[in-house]
Design an enzyme around this catalytic site. Structure first.
Site, PDB file in Angstrom:
ATOM      1  N   SER A  60       0.807  -1.229   0.000  1.00 16.55           N
ATOM      2  CA  SER A  60       0.000   0.000   0.000  1.00 16.55           C
ATOM      3  C   SER A  60       0.836   1.275   0.000  1.00 16.55           C
ATOM      4  O   SER A  60       1.995   1.289   0.422  1.00 16.55           O
ATOM      5  CB  SER A  60      -0.929   0.011   1.222  1.00 16.55           C
ATOM      6  OG  SER A  60      -1.864  -1.035   1.145  1.00 16.55           O
ATOM      7  N   GLN A  61       0.209   2.337  -0.460  1.00 18.18           N
ATOM      8  CA  GLN A  61       0.797   3.688  -0.455  1.00 18.18           C
ATOM      9  C   GLN A  61       1.107   4.103   0.987  1.00 18.18           C
ATOM     10  O   GLN A  61       0.251   4.004   1.861  1.00 18.18           O
ATOM     11  CB  GLN A  61      -0.213   4.647  -1.082  1.00 18.18           C
ATOM     12  CG  GLN A  61       0.185   6.100  -1.046  1.00 18.18           C
ATOM     13  CD  GLN A  61      -0.971   7.002  -1.472  1.00 18.18           C
ATOM     14  OE1 GLN A  61      -2.056   6.535  -1.807  1.00 18.18           O
ATOM     15  NE2 GLN A  61      -0.736   8.298  -1.449  1.00 18.18           N
TER      16      GLN A  61
END
Length: 207
Positions: A60-61
């Site tokens: 994930s970011q």
């Protein structure tokens, strides 16, 4: 080699976008994201973007990870359930915030790789489980905090059931259009729901 990139990510993409929780910032500073991405992506480890880890899944970011963890307000004595181990990055961060982390991964290759990686890096308060995240992990329930790293179309009832009284659950929910949802369970078991922001996660996989 990566310390300056990590510092820049923390300053520009986390603090710069409003993350204020000192414990979250410290935890994210302590975890080497370059160890959790594919070899070909190491030079962009600290870009504020999700990166493919194979098998249709992503790491994930960083900003979204930090945002979700700040909203969850994890306490040191908490037991946390993570659905979607992926590369193990978020579990590593969670281990720096909570007493105990249980993380469930349905993709066998990612389960094996994530478990090996977390063990080799010395994260000792994490149990990596192979299984269907829709079922949660009843053996260690209830959980003070639950975090989903993939998007179901609806939050699974099993996970709501496994959430402790006064617990919090955060999840991306939806199909083409997704939003981040926070559920809170009061001391009587009553659930309240808050919509936070639009997001884009990989779909949650079922058995």
């Amino acid at each position: 080699m990566f310390e300056s990139e990590k510092s820049k990510m923390i300053k520009d993409h986390l603090i710069g976008r409003g993350i204020r929780d000192a414990r979250v910032l410290k935890a994210m500073s302590s975890v080497p994201r370059e160890k959790f991405v594919r070899e070909r992506d190491k030079l962009i480890s600290y870009a504020d973007t999700p990166l493919s880890i194979g098998w249709g899944q992503t790491i994930s970011q960083p900003y979204i990870v930090a945002y979700m963890l700040e909203v969850l307000d994890i306490e040191k004595e908490n037991r946390v359930l993570e659905i979607g181990t992926g590369s193990g990055y978020e579990a590593a961060i969670l281990s720096r915030l909570a007493k105990e982390v249980v993380t469930v991964e349905i993709v066998e290759e990612l389960y094996k790789d994530g478990k090996r990686k977390l063990e080799n890096l010395g994260y000792e308060n994490i149990e990596v489980v192979s299984g269907d995240g829709y079922r949660g992990y009843k053996k260690k329930a209830p959980y003070d905090r639950i975090i989903l790293s993939a998007a179901p179309t609806d939050i699974p009832e099993n996970l709501v059931d496994q959430l402790a009284a006064k617990g919090k659950l955060i999840a991306p929910v939806g199909g083409i259009f997704q939003e981040l949802i926070l559920l809170e369970k009061d001391e009587f078991g009553k659930i309240s729901k808050k919509r936070l922001l639009p997001v884009r996660f990989v779909p949650m996989v079922r058995e």
